[in-house]
Motif scaffolding. Structure first.
Motif, PDB file in Angstrom:
ATOM      1  N   LYS A   1      -4.926   1.606  -7.085  1.00 57.81           N
ATOM      2  CA  LYS A   1      -6.138   2.428  -7.122  1.00 57.81           C
ATOM      3  C   LYS A   1      -6.226   3.316  -5.887  1.00 57.81           C
TER       4      LYS A   1
ATOM      5  N   ARG B   1       0.849  -1.199   0.000  1.00 56.95           N
ATOM      6  CA  ARG B   1       0.000   0.000   0.000  1.00 56.95           C
ATOM      7  C   ARG B   1       0.881   1.244   0.000  1.00 56.95           C
TER       8      ARG B   1
ATOM      9  N   LYS C   1      -4.122   1.475  -3.006  1.00 61.28           N
ATOM     10  CA  LYS C   1      -4.056   0.031  -2.786  1.00 61.28           C
ATOM     11  C   LYS C   1      -4.301  -0.668  -4.113  1.00 61.28           C
TER      12      LYS C   1
ATOM     13  N   MET D   1      -8.069   4.895  -3.050  1.00 63.14           N
ATOM     14  CA  MET D   1      -9.279   4.587  -2.290  1.00 63.14           C
ATOM     15  C   MET D   1     -10.142   5.852  -2.179  1.00 63.14           C
TER      16      MET D   1
END
Length: 107
Positions: free
Chosen positions: A70, A53, A67, A72
């Motif tokens: 992408k 991450r 993550k 979040m």
């Protein structure tokens, strides 16, 4: 460690300059530019977690999480800050024992 630092600096440049109409720097031989993620507002710092991450600070107080490549939708954390000029949420670091304690430090 040297390769990780270069990757971090390269990713920081991509995040910061994504959407810029011009390139004010030349990439070293063997490097190429790829937009990693869009949708950030005034990113100031980043930290890679051991699990892959990526934590990214936004100057006006959001700690964002990337993550699996992408962004979040919901910030990991939000802080009330004064983000005028050079103020705001400016740094992030993960505890050396992050995998066990989950501690994230911000500045």
């Amino acid at each position: 460690m040297k390769n990780i630092l270069r990757l971090s600096l390269g990713l920081a440049a991509m995040i910061t300059f994504a959407g810029s109409a011009h390139r004010a720097y030349a990439l070293p031989a063997g490097f190429h530019e790829t937009i990693a993620v869009t949708g950030l507002s005034q990113p100031t710092a980043l930290a890679f977690a051991p699990d892959g991450r990526l934590f990214v600070t936004e100057q006006c107080g959001k700690l964002r999480l990337i993550k699996g490549g992408k962004l979040m939708a919901t910030p990991f954390a939000t802080f009330k800050v004064d983000c005028e000029g050079e103020r705001g949420l400016l740094g992030v670091a993960l505890d050396p024992n992050f995998l066990n304690n989950g501690y994230v430090y911000t500045y």
